[in-house]
Design a protein around this motif. Sequence first.
Motif, mmCIF file in Angstrom:
data_model
loop_
_atom_site.group_PDB
_atom_site.id
_atom_site.type_symbol
_atom_site.label_atom_id
_atom_site.label_comp_id
_atom_site.label_asym_id
_atom_site.label_seq_id
_atom_site.Cartn_x
_atom_site.Cartn_y
_atom_site.Cartn_z
ATOM 1 N N GLU A 155 -32.191 -1.262 -44.854
ATOM 2 C CA GLU A 155 -31.901 -2.615 -45.339
ATOM 3 C C GLU A 155 -32.365 -2.742 -46.780
ATOM 4 O OE1 GLU A 155 -33.185 -5.862 -42.899
ATOM 5 O OE2 GLU A 155 -32.201 -5.079 -41.109
ATOM 6 N N VAL A 156 -31.424 -3.010 -47.659
ATOM 7 C CA VAL A 156 -31.765 -3.204 -49.077
ATOM 8 C C VAL A 156 -31.321 -4.612 -49.481
ATOM 9 C CG1 VAL A 156 -31.562 -0.748 -49.618
ATOM 10 C CG2 VAL A 156 -29.553 -2.216 -49.866
ATOM 11 N N THR A 157 -31.870 -5.117 -50.564
ATOM 12 C CA THR A 157 -31.461 -6.454 -51.019
ATOM 13 C C THR A 157 -30.571 -6.341 -52.251
ATOM 14 O OG1 THR A 157 -33.431 -6.706 -52.382
ATOM 15 C CG2 THR A 157 -33.540 -7.584 -50.144
ATOM 16 N N GLU A 158 -29.912 -7.449 -52.531
ATOM 17 C CA GLU A 158 -29.008 -7.490 -53.680
ATOM 18 C C GLU A 158 -29.713 -7.154 -54.990
ATOM 19 O OE1 GLU A 158 -26.189 -11.215 -52.696
ATOM 20 O OE2 GLU A 158 -28.314 -11.471 -52.301
ATOM 21 N N ASN A 159 -31.022 -7.453 -55.062
ATOM 22 C CA ASN A 159 -31.788 -7.207 -56.291
ATOM 23 C C ASN A 159 -31.757 -5.743 -56.731
ATOM 24 O OD1 ASN A 159 -32.474 -9.858 -56.101
ATOM 25 N ND2 ASN A 159 -34.486 -9.472 -55.192
ATOM 26 N N LEU A 160 -31.586 -4.877 -55.748
ATOM 27 C CA LEU A 160 -31.522 -3.446 -56.052
ATOM 28 C C LEU A 160 -30.396 -3.143 -57.030
ATOM 29 C CD1 LEU A 160 -32.617 -0.600 -55.314
ATOM 30 C CD2 LEU A 160 -30.993 -0.567 -53.441
ATOM 31 N N PHE A 161 -29.355 -3.967 -56.980
ATOM 32 C CA PHE A 161 -28.154 -3.646 -57.747
ATOM 33 C C PHE A 161 -28.037 -4.408 -59.060
ATOM 34 C CE2 PHE A 161 -27.416 -3.024 -53.210
ATOM 35 C CZ PHE A 161 -27.268 -1.646 -53.213
ATOM 36 N N ILE A 162 -29.104 -5.153 -59.393
ATOM 37 C CA ILE A 162 -29.085 -5.888 -60.669
ATOM 38 C C ILE A 162 -29.014 -4.897 -61.818
ATOM 39 C CG2 ILE A 162 -30.432 -7.357 -62.230
ATOM 40 C CD1 ILE A 162 -31.591 -8.727 -59.759
ATOM 41 N N GLU A 163 -29.803 -3.844 -61.698
ATOM 42 C CA GLU A 163 -29.960 -2.888 -62.795
ATOM 43 C C GLU A 163 -28.662 -2.167 -63.128
ATOM 44 O OE1 GLU A 163 -32.895 -2.414 -64.450
ATOM 45 O OE2 GLU A 163 -33.778 -4.058 -63.287
ATOM 46 N N ASP A 164 -28.333 -1.209 -62.310
ATOM 47 C CA ASP A 164 -27.188 -0.371 -62.639
ATOM 48 C C ASP A 164 -26.582 0.191 -61.356
ATOM 49 O OD1 ASP A 164 -25.312 1.260 -63.703
ATOM 50 O OD2 ASP A 164 -26.715 2.678 -64.595
ATOM 51 N N VAL A 165 -25.498 -0.403 -60.961
ATOM 52 C CA VAL A 165 -24.833 0.003 -59.725
ATOM 53 C C VAL A 165 -24.418 1.471 -59.787
ATOM 54 C CG1 VAL A 165 -22.828 -0.386 -58.254
ATOM 55 C CG2 VAL A 165 -24.051 -2.331 -59.202
ATOM 56 N N HIS A 166 -23.945 1.889 -60.968
ATOM 57 C CA HIS A 166 -23.397 3.239 -61.085
ATOM 58 C C HIS A 166 -24.431 4.332 -60.870
ATOM 59 C CE1 HIS A 166 -19.346 2.105 -62.082
ATOM 60 N NE2 HIS A 166 -19.864 1.103 -62.780
ATOM 61 N N SER A 167 -25.660 4.078 -61.335
ATOM 62 C CA SER A 167 -26.690 5.105 -61.181
ATOM 63 C C SER A 167 -27.163 5.195 -59.724
ATOM 64 C CB SER A 167 -27.868 4.827 -62.105
ATOM 65 O OG SER A 167 -28.502 3.629 -61.708
ATOM 66 N N LEU A 168 -26.970 4.123 -58.970
ATOM 67 C CA LEU A 168 -27.404 4.125 -57.572
ATOM 68 C C LEU A 168 -26.377 4.750 -56.635
ATOM 69 C CD1 LEU A 168 -28.927 0.564 -57.364
ATOM 70 C CD2 LEU A 168 -30.158 2.681 -56.891
ATOM 71 N N LEU A 169 -25.158 4.766 -57.084
ATOM 72 C CA LEU A 169 -24.059 5.215 -56.230
ATOM 73 C C LEU A 169 -24.256 6.630 -55.674
ATOM 74 C CD1 LEU A 169 -21.653 3.762 -55.119
ATOM 75 C CD2 LEU A 169 -20.267 4.666 -56.988
ATOM 76 N N PRO A 170 -24.653 7.611 -56.515
ATOM 77 C CA PRO A 170 -24.866 8.956 -55.965
ATOM 78 C C PRO A 170 -25.922 8.985 -54.865
ATOM 79 C CG PRO A 170 -24.872 9.010 -58.365
ATOM 80 C CD PRO A 170 -24.856 7.562 -57.969
ATOM 81 N N LEU A 171 -27.001 8.238 -55.077
ATOM 82 C CA LEU A 171 -28.073 8.177 -54.074
ATOM 83 C C LEU A 171 -27.559 7.567 -52.762
ATOM 84 C CD1 LEU A 171 -31.071 8.709 -53.601
ATOM 85 C CD2 LEU A 171 -31.573 6.451 -54.543
ATOM 86 N N LEU A 172 -26.802 6.477 -52.888
ATOM 87 C CA LEU A 172 -26.244 5.831 -51.697
ATOM 88 C C LEU A 172 -25.295 6.766 -50.966
ATOM 89 C CD1 LEU A 172 -25.603 2.252 -53.107
ATOM 90 C CD2 LEU A 172 -27.207 2.851 -51.297
ATOM 91 N N PHE A 222 -28.215 -11.567 -47.658
ATOM 92 C CA PHE A 222 -27.016 -11.648 -48.490
ATOM 93 C C PHE A 222 -26.702 -13.093 -48.883
ATOM 94 C CE2 PHE A 222 -22.409 -11.732 -49.279
ATOM 95 C CZ PHE A 222 -22.367 -10.806 -50.308
ATOM 96 N N GLY A 223 -26.382 -13.279 -50.141
ATOM 97 C CA GLY A 223 -26.039 -14.613 -50.636
ATOM 98 C C GLY A 223 -27.175 -15.346 -51.311
ATOM 99 N N THR A 224 -28.392 -14.762 -51.239
ATOM 100 C CA THR A 224 -29.538 -15.451 -51.861
ATOM 101 C C THR A 224 -29.852 -14.893 -53.243
ATOM 102 O OG1 THR A 224 -31.134 -13.930 -50.873
ATOM 103 C CG2 THR A 224 -30.617 -15.932 -49.630
ATOM 104 N N GLY A 225 -29.341 -13.724 -53.547
ATOM 105 C CA GLY A 225 -29.678 -13.105 -54.833
ATOM 106 C C GLY A 225 -28.451 -12.878 -55.679
ATOM 107 N N TYR A 226 -28.554 -11.866 -56.507
ATOM 108 C CA TYR A 226 -27.448 -11.507 -57.369
ATOM 109 C C TYR A 226 -26.431 -10.741 -56.541
ATOM 110 C CZ TYR A 226 -25.002 -8.409 -60.664
ATOM 111 O OH TYR A 226 -24.062 -7.705 -61.353
ATOM 112 N N SER A 227 -25.205 -11.185 -56.553
ATOM 113 C CA SER A 227 -24.199 -10.365 -55.887
ATOM 114 C C SER A 227 -22.837 -10.633 -56.492
ATOM 115 C CB SER A 227 -24.159 -10.651 -54.390
ATOM 116 O OG SER A 227 -24.029 -12.027 -54.169
ATOM 117 N N SER A 228 -22.021 -9.620 -56.483
ATOM 118 C CA SER A 228 -20.659 -9.829 -56.955
ATOM 119 C C SER A 228 -19.722 -9.114 -56.007
ATOM 120 C CB SER A 228 -20.495 -9.285 -58.369
ATOM 121 O OG SER A 228 -20.389 -7.887 -58.343
ATOM 122 N N LEU A 229 -18.522 -9.597 -55.947
ATOM 123 C CA LEU A 229 -17.547 -8.999 -55.041
ATOM 124 C C LEU A 229 -17.216 -7.575 -55.456
ATOM 125 C CD1 LEU A 229 -15.155 -11.985 -54.358
ATOM 126 C CD2 LEU A 229 -16.793 -10.946 -52.791
#
Length: 282
Positions: free
Chosen positions: A149-166, A181-188
């Motif tokens: 379980e991760v939160t939206e905050n994880l993806f504030i920084e850089d989605v692209h750099s996290l993608l390989p790890l995910l 979901f819905g309480t932090g930063y999120s985009s479709l």
Amino acid sequence: YESKKIKNSAHIFANAMQEGFLKNVHIEQELRKAMAHHELFMVYQPQMDVEGSVYGVEALIRWNSSHLGLVPPNDFIPLAEASGLMPKIGRFIVETVCLEMQALHQILQHPFQVSINISVRQFMDAGFLEHLLQTIEQTQMRSLSITLEVTENLFIEDVHSLLPLLKQIKAMGIQISMDDFGTGYSSLSMLRKLPIDELKIDKSFVDEMFEDDAAQKMVQNIIAIGKNFGMHIVAEGVETKEQKELLSLFGCDRFQGYYFAKPLPKEDLLKFLQENSFTCNV
Ligand code: C2E
Ligand code: MG
Ligand code: MG
Ligand code: MG
């Protein structure tokens, strides 16, 4: 500070709250000793499907401090993050959950899934994935399915750099859940790019669903978005039959909350799992 003998944690904690900064310094000092003193432990909250069967559990940390009493994770996890203690506590969490749930699986001989909350710092820690892999191997957790379980905050920084790890995590057969979901930063577009298996509707929306039309709309929208992306939807903090029924009506397929069960120590979890029906489709 208060006498060490006083065990009334709520009282001590209420007083400590007023001390603001000092409180945090003190908690941090205590937290450094907590692991060595065996004050940290895990509890497990059952997760139910639409038919009312258990399909998994969420592991939640507890800290019973000899000086501070029971300290809620919302109070000490952010401090652990800020003080650099989180990777160490995170490793303790992963190891404890794997050991305890594998032991439970040995008794029950039944597959179920285990959700583990992973904070941002824990996730970003260089050794995180290797340690997780190693622990899974050592505890033979391969027979149980693991969700992070991760939160939206994880993806504030850089989605692209996290993608390989995910993607590596997914390749290991581990599922990813988006908590609160819905309480932090999120985009479709973020949801579209990331390999997410499950969305968790935050308790605050479930709480206000009947009184607040906007909260109800949020719930409906989260379910619709998740469903359209082929994800499971978990409602957290379900406390009443009415909430469960409305959520089901909206298409929510997984439920967690006091209505079903509180987070339980492992012994009580065993009893709960023996007394309730299980699903295997995880
Ligand atoms: P979360 O992951 O969103 O966990 C859900 C919280 O809601 C838990 O609080 C759970 O006990 C509580 N809850 C579940 N159902 C109900 C309900 O029906 N009514 C009410 N009133 N509460 C309910 P908890 O255990 O205090 O944890 C709070 C937060 O602390 C978690 O939110 C998570 O962000 C963090 N946390 C807890 N354990 C861990 C852990 O092992 N690792 C990390 N990184 N964070 C953790
Ligand atoms: Mg969670
Ligand atoms: Mg949550
Ligand atoms: Mg929450």
